[in-house]
Scaffold this motif. Sequence first.
Motif, PDB file in Angstrom:
ATOM      1  N   ARG A   7     -12.878  -7.627  -9.707  1.00  0.00           N
ATOM      2  CA  ARG A   7     -12.661  -7.987 -11.113  1.00  0.00           C
ATOM      3  C   ARG A   7     -11.580  -9.048 -11.270  1.00  0.00           C
ATOM      4  N   THR A   8     -11.035  -9.511 -10.153  1.00  0.00           N
ATOM      5  CA  THR A   8     -10.027 -10.570 -10.154  1.00  0.00           C
ATOM      6  C   THR A   8     -10.385 -11.566  -9.060  1.00  0.00           C
ATOM      7  N   SER A   9      -9.703 -12.710  -9.080  1.00  0.00           N
ATOM      8  CA  SER A   9     -10.007 -13.721  -8.060  1.00  0.00           C
ATOM      9  C   SER A   9      -8.779 -14.316  -7.403  1.00  0.00           C
ATOM     10  N   ARG A  10      -7.601 -14.135  -8.017  1.00  0.00           N
ATOM     11  CA  ARG A  10      -6.408 -14.815  -7.517  1.00  0.00           C
ATOM     12  C   ARG A  10      -5.254 -13.887  -7.210  1.00  0.00           C
ATOM     13  N   ILE A  11      -4.996 -12.924  -8.070  1.00  0.00           N
ATOM     14  CA  ILE A  11      -3.795 -12.100  -7.968  1.00  0.00           C
ATOM     15  C   ILE A  11      -3.810 -11.280  -6.680  1.00  0.00           C
ATOM     16  N   GLU A  12      -2.647 -11.181  -6.016  1.00  0.00           N
ATOM     17  CA  GLU A  12      -2.529 -10.350  -4.826  1.00  0.00           C
ATOM     18  C   GLU A  12      -2.443  -8.885  -5.237  1.00  0.00           C
ATOM     19  N   LEU A  13      -2.965  -8.001  -4.386  1.00  0.00           N
ATOM     20  CA  LEU A  13      -3.103  -6.585  -4.713  1.00  0.00           C
ATOM     21  C   LEU A  13      -2.370  -5.752  -3.671  1.00  0.00           C
ATOM     22  N   GLY A  14      -1.414  -4.928  -4.124  1.00  0.00           N
ATOM     23  CA  GLY A  14      -0.596  -4.201  -3.168  1.00  0.00           C
ATOM     24  C   GLY A  14      -0.500  -2.712  -3.459  1.00  0.00           C
ATOM     25  N   THR A  15      -0.074  -1.960  -2.447  1.00  0.00           N
ATOM     26  CA  THR A  15       0.212  -0.533  -2.586  1.00  0.00           C
ATOM     27  C   THR A  15       1.695  -0.320  -2.348  1.00  0.00           C
ATOM     28  N   ALA A  16       2.326   0.450  -3.253  1.00  0.00           N
ATOM     29  CA  ALA A  16       3.777   0.670  -3.147  1.00  0.00           C
ATOM     30  C   ALA A  16       4.095   2.122  -3.530  1.00  0.00           C
ATOM     31  N   VAL A  17       3.971   3.000  -2.572  1.00  0.00           N
ATOM     32  CA  VAL A  17       3.474   2.794  -1.220  1.00  0.00           C
ATOM     33  C   VAL A  17       2.480   3.893  -0.884  1.00  0.00           C
ATOM     34  N   ILE A  18       1.758   3.694   0.250  1.00  0.00           N
ATOM     35  CA  ILE A  18       0.916   4.747   0.798  1.00  0.00           C
ATOM     36  C   ILE A  18       1.772   5.597   1.740  1.00  0.00           C
ATOM     37  N   PRO A  19       1.976   6.881   1.445  1.00  0.00           N
ATOM     38  CA  PRO A  19       2.720   7.744   2.369  1.00  0.00           C
ATOM     39  C   PRO A  19       1.838   8.126   3.556  1.00  0.00           C
ATOM     40  N   LEU A  20       2.205   7.676   4.733  1.00  0.00           N
ATOM     41  CA  LEU A  20       1.317   7.821   5.897  1.00  0.00           C
ATOM     42  C   LEU A  20       1.181   9.255   6.375  1.00  0.00           C
ATOM     43  N   GLY A  21       2.025  10.152   5.902  1.00  0.00           N
ATOM     44  CA  GLY A  21       1.871  11.549   6.285  1.00  0.00           C
ATOM     45  C   GLY A  21       0.547  12.147   5.847  1.00  0.00           C
ATOM     46  N   TRP A  22      -0.090  11.533   4.876  1.00  0.00           N
ATOM     47  CA  TRP A  22      -1.377  12.008   4.381  1.00  0.00           C
ATOM     48  C   TRP A  22      -2.552  11.301   5.056  1.00  0.00           C
ATOM     49  N   GLU A  23      -2.288  10.361   5.955  1.00  0.00           N
ATOM     50  CA  GLU A  23      -3.334   9.458   6.431  1.00  0.00           C
ATOM     51  C   GLU A  23      -3.555   9.520   7.939  1.00  0.00           C
ATOM     52  N   ASN A  24      -4.790   9.223   8.333  1.00  0.00           N
ATOM     53  CA  ASN A  24      -5.112   8.947   9.726  1.00  0.00           C
ATOM     54  C   ASN A  24      -5.007   7.432   9.914  1.00  0.00           C
ATOM     55  N   GLY A  54       6.830  10.549  11.858  1.00  0.00           N
ATOM     56  CA  GLY A  54       7.844   9.515  12.011  1.00  0.00           C
ATOM     57  C   GLY A  54       7.265   8.116  12.077  1.00  0.00           C
ATOM     58  N   TYR A  55       8.083   7.175  12.563  1.00  0.00           N
ATOM     59  CA  TYR A  55       7.694   5.771  12.595  1.00  0.00           C
ATOM     60  C   TYR A  55       6.506   5.498  13.514  1.00  0.00           C
ATOM     61  N   GLU A  56       6.256   6.381  14.469  1.00  0.00           N
ATOM     62  CA  GLU A  56       5.130   6.185  15.370  1.00  0.00           C
ATOM     63  C   GLU A  56       3.815   6.076  14.597  1.00  0.00           C
ATOM     64  N   ARG A  57       3.721   6.808  13.501  1.00  0.00           N
ATOM     65  CA  ARG A  57       2.509   6.760  12.683  1.00  0.00           C
ATOM     66  C   ARG A  57       2.315   5.353  12.097  1.00  0.00           C
ATOM     67  N   ALA A  58       3.397   4.754  11.649  1.00  0.00           N
ATOM     68  CA  ALA A  58       3.322   3.392  11.111  1.00  0.00           C
ATOM     69  C   ALA A  58       3.030   2.387  12.218  1.00  0.00           C
ATOM     70  N   ARG A  59       3.624   2.599  13.381  1.00  0.00           N
ATOM     71  CA  ARG A  59       3.376   1.678  14.497  1.00  0.00           C
ATOM     72  C   ARG A  59       1.908   1.684  14.889  1.00  0.00           C
TER      73      ARG A  59
END
Length: 347
Positions: A70-87, A136-141
């Motif tokens: 629905r957009t063409s130019r604007i950048e789209l971000g997440t602030a933030v995704i908590p990685l403890g919930w994610e694979n 910990g940070y290993e998940r982000a790495r």
Amino acid sequence: MPPTSRPLRKLGFLTIGLFDEADPRRGHESTLEIIELGERLGFDSAWVRHRHLQYGISSPVAVLAAASQRTSRIELGTAVIPLGWENPLRLAEDLATVDVLSGGRLNPGVSVGPPMHYDRVKEALYAETADAEDFGYERARRLLNFVRGQPATDFSGVEGFETFSDRVQPHSPGLGGRMWYGGGSLRSARWAGEHGMNLLTSSVVKAEGPDDGADGGPDFAEIQLSHIRAFRDRHPDGDNARVSQGLVVIPTDSATPAQRAKYEEYAAKRTPRTTAPQGPARLLFAPDLVGTSADIAERLHAHAAFREVDEVAFALPFTFEQEDYVQILTDLATRLGPALGRRSPAA
């Protein structure tokens, strides 16, 4: 009024995307409409928060996939995704897919740490591995490695009629440079810099580092400044490493008297938490900035951390009405942005 050391280059905003449980579609549509408005007003970026088991956006990647169409130019971000919930592997696939669909406009922001209320949700989230998960940070790495194209398996090639890749597909080459870490501590700032990420700073920091403000208490701006400098000290790009600041900013230039009163009451209720560090983690909150664009610009120019950044993603308050957000965003784009020295995209 002290000048900014870095002219404002990118103007963004952050929304939580609340909805009514009885009509969740309307709330999600409102968020998409706000992002569309942001593009029309010339914002450089729109960011969404992440909320699990609440009445806010639980799947920001899905919402931004819709926004990308629905957009063409604007950048789209997440602030933030908590990685403890994610694979990390699955998230890397989702992020790359949305980045491809958006034409390279996705800016994923992430953080680490155990999920909120983990003891109450761990059986639903990680029934078999709850006590073995590493938050910990290993998940982000791991996520960074997958996004940047490092192998996820030692197998690739053709098997029967199917072709397999040893890395996440689709691979979006520029996405690895648009990964952000949401950090409020020196440790997180240093880790993000060492791993070549960008840094999201917000209205919350840990009270550490410089500790004496004018009144003898912790100084939010000086603490945040120490985080920014620690991040850039460790980052390969040094002083050019990207940092975005996310304070709560509410300009009132075109607000009605009723809106101004509501905004001031909102900020006043939140002010007590800004006077001293809160809780065992010693979290320090920045005051909300409410007033005319000229007044807010003067306060920001005097903010030690703001003077070190050239990107912002000002946070919208949680519980306002759609017409309030329209007014705030319009004033941010047409009044405050220019007052901060930002040139419009068409300039």
